[in-house]
Design a protein around this motif. Sequence first.
Motif, short mmCIF file in Angstrom:
data_model
loop_
_atom_site.label_atom_id
_atom_site.label_comp_id
_atom_site.label_asym_id
_atom_site.label_seq_id
_atom_site.Cartn_x
_atom_site.Cartn_y
_atom_site.Cartn_z
N ILE A 60 0.85 -1.20 0.00
CA ILE A 60 0.00 0.00 0.00
C ILE A 60 0.88 1.25 0.00
CG2 ILE A 60 -1.70 1.31 1.31
CD1 ILE A 60 -2.79 -1.39 2.33
N TYR A 61 1.93 1.22 0.80
CA TYR A 61 2.88 2.34 0.89
C TYR A 61 3.52 2.59 -0.49
CZ TYR A 61 7.06 4.88 2.58
OH TYR A 61 8.07 5.80 2.79
N TYR A 66 5.67 7.14 -4.87
CA TYR A 66 6.83 7.99 -4.60
C TYR A 66 8.04 7.61 -5.45
CZ TYR A 66 8.36 4.02 -1.78
OH TYR A 66 8.73 2.77 -1.37
N ARG A 67 8.11 6.34 -5.86
CA ARG A 67 9.26 5.88 -6.64
C ARG A 67 9.32 6.53 -8.02
NH1 ARG A 67 8.73 -0.41 -6.80
NH2 ARG A 67 10.91 -0.37 -7.46
N SER A 68 8.17 6.97 -8.53
CA SER A 68 8.15 7.57 -9.87
C SER A 68 8.69 8.99 -9.88
CB SER A 68 6.73 7.54 -10.44
OG SER A 68 5.84 8.30 -9.64
N LEU A 69 8.95 9.55 -8.69
CA LEU A 69 9.52 10.91 -8.64
C LEU A 69 10.87 10.97 -9.35
CD1 LEU A 69 8.77 12.28 -5.06
CD2 LEU A 69 8.22 13.39 -7.23
N ILE A 97 5.66 16.43 -6.53
CA ILE A 97 5.19 15.55 -5.45
C ILE A 97 3.67 15.48 -5.46
CG2 ILE A 97 5.00 15.31 -2.95
CD1 ILE A 97 7.86 16.41 -2.73
N ALA A 98 3.03 16.64 -5.59
CA ALA A 98 1.56 16.66 -5.62
C ALA A 98 1.02 15.91 -6.83
CB ALA A 98 1.08 18.12 -5.64
N GLU A 99 1.70 16.05 -7.95
CA GLU A 99 1.30 15.38 -9.18
C GLU A 99 1.37 13.86 -9.02
OE1 GLU A 99 3.42 14.80 -13.47
OE2 GLU A 99 3.18 16.88 -12.79
N VAL A 100 2.47 13.38 -8.47
CA VAL A 100 2.67 11.94 -8.30
C VAL A 100 1.66 11.35 -7.32
CG1 VAL A 100 4.23 10.22 -7.29
CG2 VAL A 100 5.10 11.88 -8.95
N PHE A 101 1.51 11.98 -6.17
CA PHE A 101 0.60 11.44 -5.16
C PHE A 101 -0.87 11.57 -5.60
CE2 PHE A 101 4.33 11.84 -2.42
CZ PHE A 101 4.26 10.61 -1.76
N GLY A 102 -1.18 12.62 -6.34
CA GLY A 102 -2.54 12.78 -6.83
C GLY A 102 -2.94 11.66 -7.77
N LYS A 103 -2.04 11.30 -8.68
CA LYS A 103 -2.32 10.22 -9.63
C LYS A 103 -2.38 8.85 -8.95
CE LYS A 103 -0.26 12.47 -13.69
NZ LYS A 103 0.84 12.41 -14.69
N SER A 104 -1.77 8.73 -7.78
CA SER A 104 -1.67 7.43 -7.11
C SER A 104 -2.84 7.14 -6.17
CB SER A 104 -0.35 7.35 -6.32
OG SER A 104 0.76 7.49 -7.18
N ILE A 105 -3.71 8.11 -5.94
CA ILE A 105 -4.83 7.90 -5.01
C ILE A 105 -5.67 6.68 -5.39
CG2 ILE A 105 -7.01 8.88 -4.19
CD1 ILE A 105 -5.65 11.61 -4.14
N PRO A 106 -6.07 6.50 -6.68
CA PRO A 106 -6.85 5.30 -7.03
C PRO A 106 -6.11 4.00 -6.76
CG PRO A 106 -6.98 6.94 -8.78
CD PRO A 106 -5.90 7.40 -7.84
#
Length: 255
Positions: A60-61, A66-69, A97-106
Motif C-alpha cells: 500500500i505504501y 513515490y518511486r516515480s519521482l 510531489i503533488a502530481e505523483v501522489f494525486g495520480k496514485s490515489i486510485p
Amino acid sequence: MNVRQAWYHKKAASVSVMSWSIRMGMTILLYYFIYRLRNGDAVNGIDFQVAAGGMIIYAIYAGSGYRSLFPIINREFKTGGIEIWINKPINYIQLKIAEVFGKSIPVVLGLILAATAFWVLSGQFPQVGQMPLRIGAGFVLLLLGLLIATLLYALVGISAIWLIDAQPAYLILDKLIMIFGGAYIPIGFFPQTFRLVGELLPTGAAIYVTQLFYPDFLTNFPRFLITQIIWALVLLFVVYRAYISASTKLTVNGG
C-alpha cells in the motif's frame, strides 16, 4: 483528448493495483510455506499474520507512487524541461510531489480494498493489542516516512544535473528502501544489529510503518519518531540547497 487521458490513467491504475496485488499474494504465499516448514513457529517473535501484514502495508505504501519521482525529475533535468519552471512563481519539487501522489490515489484505494478482502476472506488479520494506539502512531510514521522517501527520490533525481547517469544511485536507494521496508523479507527476521543499523539509515526511516503489527512497535515508536524528524529536517535542507544550486547552474550555464 481528456477522455483518452482519463482512460489511460484509469487503465494504468488498474494495472498497478493488479500487479501489486499479485506480488503481495505471491510473497504472502511464500511466507505461508516458510511458516509451514517451521510448524507455524514465530521467527524472532514475528508470526505469519504479522509478516503478511507487514508485506501488505509495504504494498500500500509503495502504491503511493513515490518511486516515480526519480524518473520524472531525472528526465526533466536531463532534457531541459526543468527550465520551463525555473522562473515561474511555483515550487517545482512540491508540484511534482503533488502530481505523483494525486495520480496514485486510485492505486492506494484499490490496494486497501484488496488488503481488506484478503484479511476478511482469510481471517489472517494480526492479533495484536492496542490497535487504536498503533494506528495513530503508524499514521504519523507513515506521513513522515513518505516525506523522507519523496525527498530521497527527489534528491537523486536532481543529481542528474551533475551526474552523467543518476540511474545507479536510484537503484541503490530503491533497493535499500525495499530491503528495510519488507519488500523481500520482514526486517524483523534480520539479526538485531543489522536491523538496528538499517533502521537508523534514511532508507529504513522512510518505511517504519511496515512494522505496525510488530510486538515491539510501540516500544520503538519514540525512537522511530525522533529518527524520522531528524532525517526529514536534514533532507528538507539538502534538497532545498540542491535544487537552488541546480537552478543556478541551469540559469547561468544553460544546463
